[in-house]
Write a protein that holds these residues in place. Structure first.
Motif, PDB file in Angstrom:
ATOM      1  N   MET A 187      10.705  -4.680   3.151  1.00 27.42           N
ATOM      2  CA  MET A 187      10.877  -6.213   2.876  1.00 27.42           C
ATOM      3  C   MET A 187      11.026  -6.345   1.137  1.00 27.42           C
ATOM      4  SD  MET A 187       8.460  -9.472   3.929  1.00 27.42           S
ATOM      5  CE  MET A 187       7.484  -9.143   2.143  1.00 27.42           C
ATOM      6  N   ARG A 188      11.978  -7.599   1.014  1.00 22.79           N
ATOM      7  CA  ARG A 188      12.371  -7.832  -0.514  1.00 22.79           C
ATOM      8  C   ARG A 188      10.982  -8.707  -0.815  1.00 22.79           C
ATOM      9  NH1 ARG A 188      17.268  -9.488   1.333  1.00 22.79           N
ATOM     10  NH2 ARG A 188      16.855 -11.591   0.432  1.00 22.79           N
ATOM     11  N   THR A 189      10.933  -8.446  -2.215  1.00 27.17           N
ATOM     12  CA  THR A 189       9.502  -9.306  -2.716  1.00 27.17           C
ATOM     13  C   THR A 189       9.598 -10.816  -2.564  1.00 27.17           C
ATOM     14  OG1 THR A 189       9.600  -7.447  -4.337  1.00 27.17           O
ATOM     15  CG2 THR A 189       8.172  -9.456  -4.844  1.00 27.17           C
ATOM     16  N   GLU A 190      10.687 -11.558  -2.631  1.00 32.04           N
ATOM     17  CA  GLU A 190      10.721 -12.979  -2.485  1.00 32.04           C
ATOM     18  C   GLU A 190      10.117 -13.461  -1.154  1.00 32.04           C
ATOM     19  OE1 GLU A 190      15.225 -12.049  -2.136  1.00 32.04           O
ATOM     20  OE2 GLU A 190      13.582 -11.084  -2.967  1.00 32.04           O
ATOM     21  N   PHE A 191      10.034 -12.702  -0.451  1.00 29.77           N
ATOM     22  CA  PHE A 191       9.797 -13.249   1.241  1.00 29.77           C
ATOM     23  C   PHE A 191       8.243 -12.915   1.079  1.00 29.77           C
ATOM     24  CE2 PHE A 191      14.192 -12.406   1.965  1.00 29.77           C
ATOM     25  CZ  PHE A 191      14.414 -13.457   2.373  1.00 29.77           C
ATOM     26  N   LEU A 192       7.517 -12.551   0.162  1.00 21.69           N
ATOM     27  CA  LEU A 192       6.071 -12.677   0.081  1.00 21.69           C
ATOM     28  C   LEU A 192       5.760 -14.160   0.148  1.00 21.69           C
ATOM     29  CD1 LEU A 192       5.267 -10.032  -2.462  1.00 21.69           C
ATOM     30  CD2 LEU A 192       4.759  -9.814   0.114  1.00 21.69           C
ATOM     31  N   LEU A 193       6.684 -15.060  -0.890  1.00 21.56           N
ATOM     32  CA  LEU A 193       6.249 -16.354  -0.710  1.00 21.56           C
ATOM     33  C   LEU A 193       7.203 -17.211   0.169  1.00 21.56           C
ATOM     34  CD1 LEU A 193       6.413 -17.182  -4.819  1.00 21.56           C
ATOM     35  CD2 LEU A 193       4.498 -17.344  -2.963  1.00 21.56           C
ATOM     36  N   ILE A 201       7.325  -0.999  -7.366  1.00 22.74           N
ATOM     37  CA  ILE A 201       6.979  -1.626  -6.186  1.00 22.74           C
ATOM     38  C   ILE A 201       5.805  -2.562  -6.772  1.00 22.74           C
ATOM     39  CG2 ILE A 201       5.822  -1.409  -3.904  1.00 22.74           C
ATOM     40  CD1 ILE A 201       7.288   1.165  -3.638  1.00 22.74           C
ATOM     41  N   PRO A 202       5.883  -4.061  -6.532  1.00 23.98           N
ATOM     42  CA  PRO A 202       4.798  -4.776  -6.901  1.00 23.98           C
ATOM     43  C   PRO A 202       3.513  -4.644  -5.834  1.00 23.98           C
ATOM     44  CG  PRO A 202       6.974  -6.250  -6.778  1.00 23.98           C
ATOM     45  CD  PRO A 202       6.994  -4.672  -6.166  1.00 23.98           C
ATOM     46  N   GLN A 203       2.337  -4.678  -6.751  1.00 19.76           N
ATOM     47  CA  GLN A 203       1.177  -4.472  -5.874  1.00 19.76           C
ATOM     48  C   GLN A 203       0.294  -5.903  -6.009  1.00 19.76           C
ATOM     49  OE1 GLN A 203      -0.301  -1.303  -8.217  1.00 19.76           O
ATOM     50  NE2 GLN A 203       0.097   0.022  -6.702  1.00 19.76           N
ATOM     51  N   THR A 204       0.234  -6.499  -7.318  1.00 14.91           N
ATOM     52  CA  THR A 204      -0.649  -7.767  -7.531  1.00 14.91           C
ATOM     53  C   THR A 204       0.406  -8.606  -8.275  1.00 14.91           C
ATOM     54  OG1 THR A 204      -2.567  -6.883  -7.275  1.00 14.91           O
ATOM     55  CG2 THR A 204      -2.393  -8.967  -8.306  1.00 14.91           C
ATOM     56  N   LEU A 205       0.709  -9.749  -7.766  1.00 14.80           N
ATOM     57  CA  LEU A 205       1.464 -10.709  -8.500  1.00 14.80           C
ATOM     58  C   LEU A 205       0.704 -12.046  -8.728  1.00 14.80           C
ATOM     59  CD1 LEU A 205       3.418  -9.346  -5.852  1.00 14.80           C
ATOM     60  CD2 LEU A 205       5.258 -10.052  -7.422  1.00 14.80           C
ATOM     61  N   CYS A 218      -0.263 -19.125  -7.866  1.00 12.81           N
ATOM     62  CA  CYS A 218      -0.693 -18.302  -6.788  1.00 12.81           C
ATOM     63  C   CYS A 218      -0.961 -16.759  -7.213  1.00 12.81           C
ATOM     64  CB  CYS A 218       0.384 -18.300  -5.543  1.00 12.81           C
ATOM     65  SG  CYS A 218       1.901 -17.424  -6.093  1.00 12.81           S
ATOM     66  N   CYS A 219      -1.415 -16.103  -6.441  1.00  8.01           N
ATOM     67  CA  CYS A 219      -2.007 -14.568  -6.725  1.00  8.01           C
ATOM     68  C   CYS A 219      -1.707 -14.074  -5.368  1.00  8.01           C
ATOM     69  CB  CYS A 219      -3.560 -14.253  -7.028  1.00  8.01           C
ATOM     70  SG  CYS A 219      -3.466 -12.621  -7.617  1.00  8.01           S
ATOM     71  N   ILE A 220      -0.735 -13.000  -5.134  1.00 12.12           N
ATOM     72  CA  ILE A 220      -0.475 -12.444  -4.025  1.00 12.12           C
ATOM     73  C   ILE A 220      -0.955 -10.708  -4.135  1.00 12.12           C
ATOM     74  CG2 ILE A 220       1.484 -11.301  -2.586  1.00 12.12           C
ATOM     75  CD1 ILE A 220       3.001 -13.726  -3.696  1.00 12.12           C
ATOM     76  N   HIS A 221      -1.628 -10.406  -3.146  1.00 15.53           N
ATOM     77  CA  HIS A 221      -2.156  -8.968  -3.004  1.00 15.53           C
ATOM     78  C   HIS A 221      -1.407  -8.281  -1.861  1.00 15.53           C
ATOM     79  CE1 HIS A 221      -5.229  -9.701  -5.827  1.00 15.53           C
ATOM     80  NE2 HIS A 221      -5.695 -10.811  -5.230  1.00 15.53           N
ATOM     81  N   VAL A 222      -0.441  -7.280  -2.125  1.00 17.91           N
ATOM     82  CA  VAL A 222       0.160  -6.586  -1.183  1.00 17.91           C
ATOM     83  C   VAL A 222      -0.518  -5.423  -0.712  1.00 17.91           C
ATOM     84  CG1 VAL A 222       2.229  -5.281  -0.722  1.00 17.91           C
ATOM     85  CG2 VAL A 222       2.300  -7.167  -2.457  1.00 17.91           C
ATOM     86  N   HIS A 223      -0.953  -5.209   0.828  1.00 17.55           N
ATOM     87  CA  HIS A 223      -1.537  -4.285   1.410  1.00 17.55           C
ATOM     88  C   HIS A 223      -0.643  -3.308   1.973  1.00 17.55           C
ATOM     89  CE1 HIS A 223      -5.487  -6.473   1.455  1.00 17.55           C
ATOM     90  NE2 HIS A 223      -4.629  -7.393   1.289  1.00 17.55           N
TER      91      HIS A 223
END
Length: 310
Positions: free
Chosen positions: A187-193, A58-62, A229-234
């Protein structure tokens, strides 16, 4: 250290391209997710994306850098490896390259957790993982390092009330659908973007030249391109959960604009994920970053929200 191994190979499909005429950002991340599953298997883990999996990643930071355009039909491949790991997490680097030239198209530095699919709670790697991960350990290329932002999470509390207090702009709102979920119902990871990409065109203060075009004013053929970009998943949403995106300009110079997005759950005010992006207006006719006039630059600088963080 070893050389990166190939983890995915394919191409850019025309229906995966957006109004800018190139690969939409969500599909970079979709391909990276496939590559990540193949890296896990190379490290001796059982298939991590199957519905009967007992463990997943599970990605946490991308952190993602978009390094070169990928147009319809372009052949691409992804290579990568592990940068390091601890008891229940790991750092991974992936590089997407143009197959014809080997030129990097994008890089992905991902901190991820070894987790239970049903709860998303992290737990220890199996004993066999450590040896396999060491054999797949690589160095992060210089071009994959952060350039226009920090990958550290912000210290400011993130909530709907905090967004109101900062007067962050509403740019998106909706519900997550079943087609956006993975085999475990997250939710699938690509929808973070994907969800941010679908909404950012509404952020008039960040891109007044593009907004002028949508308002019917003469402004040229302008779009906004994400460079990094940098994404942080909460937390990870489920199908049917709602979201609202509130955004603010963190900084703006004559070339790029740093934009912070808070993706929030309206019912609770809690964050799903936060993101900082480095973006720039793009001249779609000349396929290069657009020139910024003084009046537009002054307008953008006046919209900066002091102290905003992702």
């Amino acid at each position: 250290m070893t050389t990166m191994i190939e983890l995915w190979r394919g191409c850019v499909n025309a229906w995966e391209c957006d109004e800018l005429g190139h690969f939409n950002v969500r599909f970079y991340l979709a391909r990276a997710s496939e590559a990540l599953a193949n890296l896990a298997e190379a490290a001796g883990l059982n298939p991590i994306q199957r519905a009967d999996a007992l463990a997943t990643l599970i990605p946490q930071t991308l952190h993602i850098r978009f390094l070169a355009e990928a147009r319809p039909g372009a052949p691409l491949y992804i290579e990568g490896g592990f940068v390091g790991h601890d008891r229940a997490s790991a750092d991974v680097v992936l590089v997407m390259r143009h197959s014809g030239t080997g030129k990097p198209a994008a890089s992905f530095a991902i901190k991820l957790a070894h987790a239970a699919p049903d709860t998303a709670q992290a737990f220890a790697w199996p004993d066999r993982f450590a040896k396999a991960a060491r054999a797949l350990q690589v160095e992060t290329p210089d071009f994959a390092a952060p350039r226009g932002l920090t990958t550290r999470p912000g210290s400011r509390p993130v909530s709907l009330s905090a967004a109101d207090a900062l007067a962050l702009t509403p740019i998106g709102r909706g519900r997550f659908g079943p087609h956006e979920m993975d085999a475990f119902g997250w939710m699938r990871t690509e929808f973070l973007l994907g969800r941010v990409s679908d909404s950012v065109t509404n952020f008039a203060a960040a891109f007044p030249e593009e907004w002028a075009m949508h308002a019917g004013e003469p402004s040229g053929n302008i779009g906004s391109a994400l460079l990094e970009c940098c994404i942080h998943v909460h937390r990870w949403p489920r199908a049917g959960d709602g979201y609202a995106i509130r955004s603010g300009l963190k900084s703006a110079d004559t070339k790029v604009r740093n934009i912070v997005h808070w993706v929030l759950e309206p019912a609770t005010g809690k964050p799903w994920w936060t993101m900082e992006g480095v973006a720039a207006p793009m001249d779609l006719d000349q396929r290069k970053l657009a020139e910024i006039d003084a009046a537009t630059q002054a307008k953008v600088e006046a919209a900066v929200v002091p102290g905003i963080e992702a």
